[in-house]
Design a protein around this motif. Structure first.
Motif, PDB file in Angstrom:
ATOM      1  N   UNK A  91      32.124  49.064  38.109  1.00  0.00           N
ATOM      2  CA  UNK A  91      33.124  49.766  38.921  1.00  0.00           C
ATOM      3  C   UNK A  91      32.506  51.065  39.431  1.00  0.00           C
ATOM      4  N   UNK A  92      32.305  51.146  40.745  1.00  0.00           N
ATOM      5  CA  UNK A  92      31.714  52.338  41.362  1.00  0.00           C
ATOM      6  C   UNK A  92      32.807  53.204  41.974  1.00  0.00           C
TER       7      UNK A  92
ATOM      8  N   UNK B 135      32.805  50.881  55.748  1.00  0.00           N
ATOM      9  CA  UNK B 135      33.875  49.916  55.486  1.00  0.00           C
ATOM     10  C   UNK B 135      33.408  48.864  54.481  1.00  0.00           C
ATOM     11  N   UNK B 136      32.227  48.281  54.717  1.00  0.00           N
ATOM     12  CA  UNK B 136      31.694  47.265  53.804  1.00  0.00           C
ATOM     13  C   UNK B 136      31.349  47.853  52.449  1.00  0.00           C
ATOM     14  N   UNK B 137      30.862  49.082  52.442  1.00  0.00           N
ATOM     15  CA  UNK B 137      30.465  49.717  51.183  1.00  0.00           C
ATOM     16  C   UNK B 137      31.664  49.849  50.242  1.00  0.00           C
ATOM     17  N   UNK B 138      32.803  50.271  50.791  1.00  0.00           N
ATOM     18  CA  UNK B 138      33.992  50.375  49.953  1.00  0.00           C
ATOM     19  C   UNK B 138      34.493  49.004  49.516  1.00  0.00           C
TER      20      UNK B 138
ATOM     21  N   UNK C 112      35.007  47.863  45.692  1.00  0.00           N
ATOM     22  CA  UNK C 112      36.284  47.327  45.236  1.00  0.00           C
ATOM     23  C   UNK C 112      36.146  45.954  44.588  1.00  0.00           C
ATOM     24  N   UNK C 113      34.923  45.441  44.557  1.00  0.00           N
ATOM     25  CA  UNK C 113      34.668  44.176  43.887  1.00  0.00           C
ATOM     26  C   UNK C 113      34.708  42.966  44.790  1.00  0.00           C
ATOM     27  N   UNK C 114      34.671  43.159  46.110  1.00  0.00           N
ATOM     28  CA  UNK C 114      34.665  42.030  47.031  1.00  0.00           C
ATOM     29  C   UNK C 114      33.311  41.324  46.958  1.00  0.00           C
ATOM     30  N   UNK C 115      33.269  40.018  46.635  1.00  0.00           N
ATOM     31  CA  UNK C 115      31.984  39.312  46.573  1.00  0.00           C
ATOM     32  C   UNK C 115      31.363  39.173  47.956  1.00  0.00           C
ATOM     33  N   UNK C 116      30.045  39.197  48.004  1.00  0.00           N
ATOM     34  CA  UNK C 116      29.348  39.127  49.295  1.00  0.00           C
ATOM     35  C   UNK C 116      29.679  37.847  50.062  1.00  0.00           C
TER      36      UNK C 116
ATOM     37  N   UNK D  16      38.210  54.308  55.223  1.00  0.00           N
ATOM     38  CA  UNK D  16      37.173  54.543  56.232  1.00  0.00           C
ATOM     39  C   UNK D  16      37.709  55.229  57.483  1.00  0.00           C
ATOM     40  N   UNK D  17      39.009  55.495  57.533  1.00  0.00           N
ATOM     41  CA  UNK D  17      39.623  56.144  58.689  1.00  0.00           C
ATOM     42  C   UNK D  17      39.716  57.651  58.456  1.00  0.00           C
ATOM     43  N   UNK D  18      39.017  58.474  59.239  1.00  0.00           N
ATOM     44  CA  UNK D  18      39.123  59.929  59.055  1.00  0.00           C
ATOM     45  C   UNK D  18      40.559  60.390  59.288  1.00  0.00           C
TER      46      UNK D  18
END
Length: 488
Positions: A293-294, A393-396, A400-404, A429-431
């Protein structure tokens, strides 16, 4: 008994279950737990016969799934129930009474009910036919604390078994007597509740963390050795054929052949390289069921205004009637405001009104919605549509544990938990100067809930949030505004 033998199933190239065999009694109240995307809903769909698989599933019962699909939500709730269940009115009304659902709301359109009220309506018919075995998928979503307690009491009182999936730990403790845990590498069936499982898993994780570090160190050493052996093998290959134009290359008569000794050395190098690769693969299989968990990232841009919103005598009306007693709301920068209250009191409607006020004041806002069925298409097209930084967006999503493997799917093909992560990652990801989140914890597992809690405690953004998890609110909110019905 409900018996699954050698069940294998996957989506495209992603295997969800491989040679799974498990048997459980129809009288058990079985909690189904695991991270988002591990296959909880998929397992229910396999039992329902909605997916093709290899293996065998045997049961004398017919399976019935919650939440059921409502074909026309504009219909009166009474007629929705008539379409879903073949049962006399008195039986359905008995179940609704046990759930404290007001019977006069049967004559309201189904879509006008709150999320919690809709949950109660859809749960009411699951136990009308004893020949059915209920599969209950995330019933606590949208429910306030009182409704969660009522539904827990309702399920606990049932004499028949069921399978239930929820990320509310306290709820699972009350409604279950057995637990099926879908972890990274194993599926474990236990005669226990969630708290006992969680405590034992933390103890096991603590031990396995140390073991994993040893394994990773060993794998790293083996990979370095394998690289050295592979390089040595390539050197022997070059020695064997050599360079006929290079003096001392070993080439004889330009043929490049240097004899049996070099060939034996090259063969030995190849054998060593293969052995190293096999040993690495075996070591990697030993890595345990630890969940990484990051910390998440959030694009909060504090406003130069200290007070972002200020409203007095604020309420929401429906058919000319106030849904709750007027409130006073002052939203400051770097302050988290939690809005609480019973189901149907108008919390989501209030957020919509506050979104309009924020837009009128030209505040940059970022939202998490309860309903996000319009999130569709590929992740890349979705990010482009909403002007998101795609790598962020992808980094989060990864954190969150989304598999590639899920990254190549369309959003509408993802699990409900994964779709919620898309909605949440979009907001992160939205400022924004102000974040407005409506029940962000729905469908998210325990690990994600803790991630969000840590994020909000660390960043301290300006936020308006509706959430029913009392412990979460206590841990993150600077102020709590409770909505009360006008009659209170």
């Amino acid at each position: 008994m409900i018996d699954l033998q050698h069940v294998t199933f996957g989506y495209d190239e992603q295997t969800i279950f491989e040679d799974m065999s498990v048997t459980f009694d129809e009288s058990w109240k079985l909690a189904l737990v695991g991270r988002n995307g591990r296959g909880k809903t998929t397992l229910m769909k396999l039992l329902l016969g909605e997916l093709a698989f290899s293996g065998q599933i045997h049961s004398d019962k017919a399976f019935i799934y919650f939440p059921q699909s409502v074909a026309d939500p504009t219909m009166l709730t009474k007629y929705v129930l008539d379409e879903l269940y073949d049962a006399p009115d008195w039986q359905i009304q008995r179940e609704l009474n046990l759930l404290d659902f007001p019977l006069d709301s049967l004559w309201r359109p189904f879509e006008s009910l709150s999320g919690g009220e809709q949950t109660k309506v859809l749960l009411a018919g699951l136990f009308l036919d004893e020949g059915n075995f209920p599969l209950i998928d995330e019933p606590t979503n949208h429910l306030d604390l009182a409704s969660r307690a009522k539904i827990a009491q309702y399920l606990q009182s049932k004499k028949t078994g069921y399978i239930v999936s929820s990320h509310d730990r306290q709820f699972l403790n009350v409604v279950s007597d057995h637990l099926l845990a879908i972890e990274r590498q194993d599926i474990t069936l236990l005669a226990t509740n969630f708290s006992t499982y969680e405590l034992e898993k933390k103890r096991r994780d603590h031990f396995e963390l140390a073991e994993n570090e040893k394994l990773k160190s060993e794998i790293s050493r083996l990979k370095q050795t394998a690289r050295e052996k592979a390089e040595w093998s390539r050197d022997r290959e070059r020695d064997k054929y050599g360079n006929p134009n290079q003096k001392g290359s070993g080439a004889i008569g330009g043929s490049g052949f240097i004899g049996a000794r070099a060939a034996r050395m090259m063969k030995k190098a190849k054998v060593l390289e293969h052995r190293m690769t096999s040993e690495i693969a075996e070591k990697e299989k030993l890595l345990k069921n630890l969940e990484k968990v990051d910390q998440l990232a959030m694009h909060y841009q504090p406003s130069h205004h200290q007070v972002l919103l200020f409203e007095e005598e604020l309420t929401v009306t429906f058919d000319g009637k106030a849904l709750f007693s007027p409130i006073k709301l002052g939203q400051k920068a770097r302050e988290i405001t939690a809005i609480t209250g019973p189901n149907g009191v108008g919390k989501s409607q209030l957020l919509q009104q506050l979104i309009a006020s924020a837009e009128k004041r030209q505040l940059r806002i970022s939202c998490v919605r309860q309903l996000y069925g319009d999130n569709q298409g590929s992740l890349k097209s979705f990010a482009d549509k909403h002007g998101l930084d795609y790598p962020d967006f992808l980094n989060n999503l990864r954190k969150l544990g989304m598999p590639r493997e899920a990254f190549s799917k369309k959003i509408e093909q993802l699990s409900m938990g994964q779709q919620k992560k898309v909605e949440l990652a979009k907001s992160l990801a939205t400022p924004a100067e102000l974040f407005i989140w409506d029940e962000p914890l729905n469908y998210l597992d325990v690990f994600n809930q803790e991630q969000i809690e840590v994020l909000l405690q660390t960043v301290k953004p300006a936020m308006l949030i509706v959430e029913h998890d009392a412990q979460f609110i206590e841990n993150v909110a600077d102020q709590v505004i409770e909505l009360k019905t006008s009659e209170d």
